[in-house]
Scaffold this active site. Structure first.
Site, PDB file in Angstrom:
ATOM      1  CG  HIS A 284      86.358  49.037  76.916  1.00  0.00           C
ATOM      2  ND1 HIS A 284      85.802  49.216  78.152  1.00  0.00           N
ATOM      3  CD2 HIS A 284      85.362  49.295  76.032  1.00  0.00           C
ATOM      4  CE1 HIS A 284      84.526  49.579  78.016  1.00  0.00           C
ATOM      5  NE2 HIS A 284      84.243  49.621  76.733  1.00  0.00           N
ATOM      6  CG  ASP A 315      87.393  41.556  79.374  1.00  0.00           C
ATOM      7  OD1 ASP A 315      88.366  42.322  79.272  1.00  0.00           O
ATOM      8  OD2 ASP A 315      86.221  41.970  79.371  1.00  0.00           O
TER       9      ASP A 315
END
Length: 386
Positions: A284, A315
């Site tokens: 996150h 990511d």
């Protein structure tokens, strides 16, 4: 000069340049919301720093016949191996940011992922992307709301559902606390003064309108004030998304299903049992757990062991074309970035999406030429093993 530089604004050839410009263009509270991490922001720093330890081998005497970045993923061939990560409240950082980025993603044929708590609706993003968008679901506490969101996604033929599992509770982000930010943001006197000091942002916000949770608007009472709206958000999206909840989604959702937030083998095994089509290795963006590991650290082990069984993406922490290359060399099938694209839009407004995508393509192309990769699948052979 590299001719690829002519395809975008040469004054901002890197994410760092965009970040500096963005900081001067948007209010401090908006920049802090975008930039901040959890607690002391150690994992935020670690995400970026650990990428620097990944080294690639340049090959100069081998014949090279050009670069092809096209990447097949879930039946679609994208023009580059990277996409735009979901970010909540994008319209807070720059007005109309979701549409700017979604349009740029369609133009460049890369995936744009809309967050449940972004500031454009499912239907609007489907319209501007010709339904070529992904959707990240914050799992609601009520199945009725979950089912209606799925119905809306099916109605616009969204191809990929990303289930977010790394927010069992909201992260303690000290920058946001100090700025008085909440869900939704409160316009304190201090925040108002910050906004007044950024006239381009303020005028564009007045033109476009105050950002709101557009996808969730149909489920909110018409007369909710800010305090009540904050309570609605906490009551609607707080709670652990365990394997049973994801399995229920798998049974309901007929499209591709991706689980975002997987960083360990135990969760990877569970994802395979559930029948997920892919996972995104993510923390996150360092916004949830400060004591956690960077994303690039577990990637190679997961890719080596499970890469032939499902699509593995990443990511959190990527900031450049070389970082994309590093991820692909470690076994990722695809990559996503959030903050770099928001820096681009905050810095350059309507041109920010096009600029950032073109910039990253140019950077990745240069890396591929240096390490003698002709296609994305060549990257693992360039990794320096330690």
């Amino acid at each position: 000069m590299n001719p690829d530089l002519l395809k975008y604004n040469p004054q901002y050839p890197s994410v760092s340049d965009l970040k500096r410009k963005a900081k001067r263009r948007i209010p401090k509270f908006a920049f802090d919301y975008l930039e901040g991490g959890c607690n002391e922001e150690i994992n935020l720093w670690r995400n970026e720093a650990d990428f620097r330890d990944v080294q690639l081998i340049p090959r100069y005497l081998k014949k090279h016949f050009g670069v092809d970045m096209r990447t097949e993923l879930f039946g679609h061939v994208y023009d580059a191996p990277f996409g735009i990560s979901p970010i909540g409240l994008q319209g807070l950082m720059w007005p109309n940011a979701p549409e700017i980025l979604a349009k740029a993603a369609l133009k460049h044929n890369i995936p744009y992922t809309l967050s449940t708590v972004s500031t454009s609706s499912i239907e609007r993003i489907a319209e501007v992307t010709e339904s070529q968008f992904w959707f990240q679901l914050y799992h609601p506490t009520e199945n009725k709301l979950r089912d209606d969101i799925l119905r809306r996604l099916e109605a616009v033929q969204c191809p990929v559902l990303v289930v977010l599992v790394d927010v069992p509770s909201f992260g303690l982000r000290y920058r946001e606390i100090k700025a008085g930010l909440s869900m939704p943001p409160k316009m304190t006197i201090n925040n108002f003064l910050q906004a007044a000091a950024r006239p381009a942002w303020a005028f564009e916000t007045l033109r476009v309108g105050i950002p709101e949770f557009a996808t969730l608007k149909p489920y909110m009472g018409k007369d909710l004030n800010l305090s009540q709206l904050g309570k609605f958000m906490n009551a609607t999206f707080t709670g652990r998304v365990d394997a049973d909840k994801v399995k229920a989604l798998r049974d309901l959702w007929k499209g591709k299903l991706v689980i975002k937030g997987v960083v360990c083998e135990e969760d990877m095994e569970e994802s395979i049992r559930i029948g997920a089509d892919g996972i995104i290795v993510s923390n996150h963006g360092g916004r949830q757990i400060d004591a956690g590991e960077s994303t690039i650290k577990p990637l190679k082990g997961l890719a080596d062991k499970y890469g032939d069984r499902m699509k593995i993406m990443i990511d959190s922490g990527l900031r450049s074309g070389p970082d994309i290359g590093r991820s692909l060399a470690c076994g990722a099938h695809f990559t996503f970035m959030g903050r770099p694209f928001m820096y681009g839009v905050a810095a350059l407004g309507r041109e920010g999406g096009d600029h950032t995508i073109a910039m990253l393509k140019a950077q990745l192309k240069q890396v591929m030429e240096q390490v003698c990769c002709e296609k994305i699948g060549d990257f693992p052979a360039t990794l320096v093993s330690k």
